[in-house]
Scaffold this active site. Sequence first.
Site, PDB file in Angstrom:
ATOM      1  CE  LYS A  28      -4.120  -2.236   0.925  1.00  0.00           C
ATOM      2  NZ  LYS A  28      -3.697  -3.565   1.295  1.00  0.00           N
ATOM      3  CB  ALA A  39       0.426   5.677   0.672  1.00  0.00           C
ATOM      4  CB  SER A  82     -12.321  -5.071   2.113  1.00  0.00           C
ATOM      5  OG  SER A  82     -11.235  -5.159   3.018  1.00  0.00           O
ATOM      6  N   PRO A  98      -9.964  -8.505  -3.107  1.00  0.00           N
ATOM      7  CG  PRO A  98      -9.178  -6.823  -1.656  1.00  0.00           C
ATOM      8  CD  PRO A  98      -9.584  -7.096  -3.100  1.00  0.00           C
ATOM      9  N   GLY A 158     -15.036 -13.841   1.952  1.00  0.00           N
ATOM     10  CA  GLY A 158     -15.009 -14.718   3.134  1.00  0.00           C
ATOM     11  C   GLY A 158     -15.252 -13.919   4.396  1.00  0.00           C
ATOM     12  CB  SER A 203     -19.902 -14.475  -2.199  1.00  0.00           C
ATOM     13  OG  SER A 203     -20.369 -13.948  -3.429  1.00  0.00           O
ATOM     14  N   GLY A 219      -7.370 -14.823   2.146  1.00  0.00           N
ATOM     15  CA  GLY A 219      -6.386 -15.067   3.192  1.00  0.00           C
ATOM     16  C   GLY A 219      -6.894 -15.997   4.277  1.00  0.00           C
ATOM     17  NE  ARG A 220      -9.082 -12.015   7.987  1.00  0.00           N
ATOM     18  CZ  ARG A 220      -9.583 -10.862   8.449  1.00  0.00           C
ATOM     19  NH1 ARG A 220      -9.816 -10.705   9.745  1.00  0.00           N
ATOM     20  NH2 ARG A 220      -9.851  -9.860   7.620  1.00  0.00           N
TER      21      ARG A 220
END
Lengths: 220, 220
Positions: B59, B61, B114, B166, B169, B174, B189-190
Amino acid sequence: MSGLILALDVIDKKRALKIVEETKASLDYVKVGYPLILSTGINIMEKISELMPVIADLKVADIPDINELICRETFRNGAKGIICHGFTGRDSLKACIDVSREFDGDIYVVADMSHPGASAFFPDISVKICDIAMELGAEGIVSPANRPERLRKIKKRIKKLKLLSPGIGVQGGSIRDAIFAGADYLIIGRSIYMDKNPKTAAERIKKAIEEADDEEFPDR
Amino acid sequence: MSGLILALDVIDKKRALKIVEETKASLDYVKVGYPLILSTGINIMEKISELMPVIADLKVADIPDINELICRETFRNGAKGIICHGFTGRDSLKACIDVSREFDGDIYVVADMSHPGASAFFPDISVKICDIAMELGAEGIVSPANRPERLRKIKKRIKKLKLLSPGIGVQGGSIRDAIFAGADYLIIGRSIYMDKNPKTAAERIKKAIEEADDEEFPDR
């Protein structure tokens, strides 16, 4: 009395430590960023913090879970403060500030930046970022001295929050611009570490800050 | 055919490498971020890239000079791609893309995020960020699947640029949302690394992606 923060944007460990050793008598903080941390490892902050308190300028700008992990790892490794972005919104910034409380550390929030591209999106949201930072209890705001009219506006908004101001010297802002606008700390890098003699450069800048502080500005 | 990117947000080196080893048959890329890099050192990317190409989700910046240093150090240490922010403006992003060309690397630009706080500032500027990314020649855009209506709008705007998504989940989006909206790669990821059996979790997700890809969506 305005303070001086050295922006230590070098990537060599020995050189970094030597510059801090030479200039520390004129400094209040040393600011390190990812270039130095990625090149030398995160433990560079422990080393520097033995000489001078460290502000990690990571421009943290991720989702809350990741911001928390980044800040925890950074405080654990010797940082006294961390610079975070506010444009990612309240929850992302809150994650940083919550971690800072565990370490008695400080979060500084970017409200504006010094490069030309910053004019694309920051002017519309700087004040809102300041409001979120104040509400969440950030220690201070980062906003550059090469946009003095925007800097003054921000200082009026944030009242007692500390104002840290980069953008001086190579980037076009002046020490007087920053102090006139109400900066509490001036962030200066290349004018010190690129100088043949960083020690005298830092002393000269420290003196210029003191002199500007003594001037009477009608607006202050 | 949409691809799968593992968001490897763990901070233990051994565990990180074990998860990649176990899941790599189902993956296209592994995405690593600062929590892992700061905990284990930047050379973790070299290790992982022996198994699977790495996208460094930093990220990025900062001002152009610092962005350049960060990206150079990251590509040097084995990253194939880097995720950068676009809200810092054209020159900051251009500094990243210029460095990527030296390494035949890829820059992906965040157009939306997200977490709830992302709704404060991103909706107004997502499209402008996409336009800057396209004009400068970025490889792709990052925008989450848990805001499917915004994701669809972005996909229409960016045309042939890759869309990495991303927010699937745990974060509420979805697989079908992402694929329906036109995501080229799903970042998960998780749901994989927190599973008792990451290998079968990755296989299950890969299969669900393939099935969703085979569905006929009227809008596509």
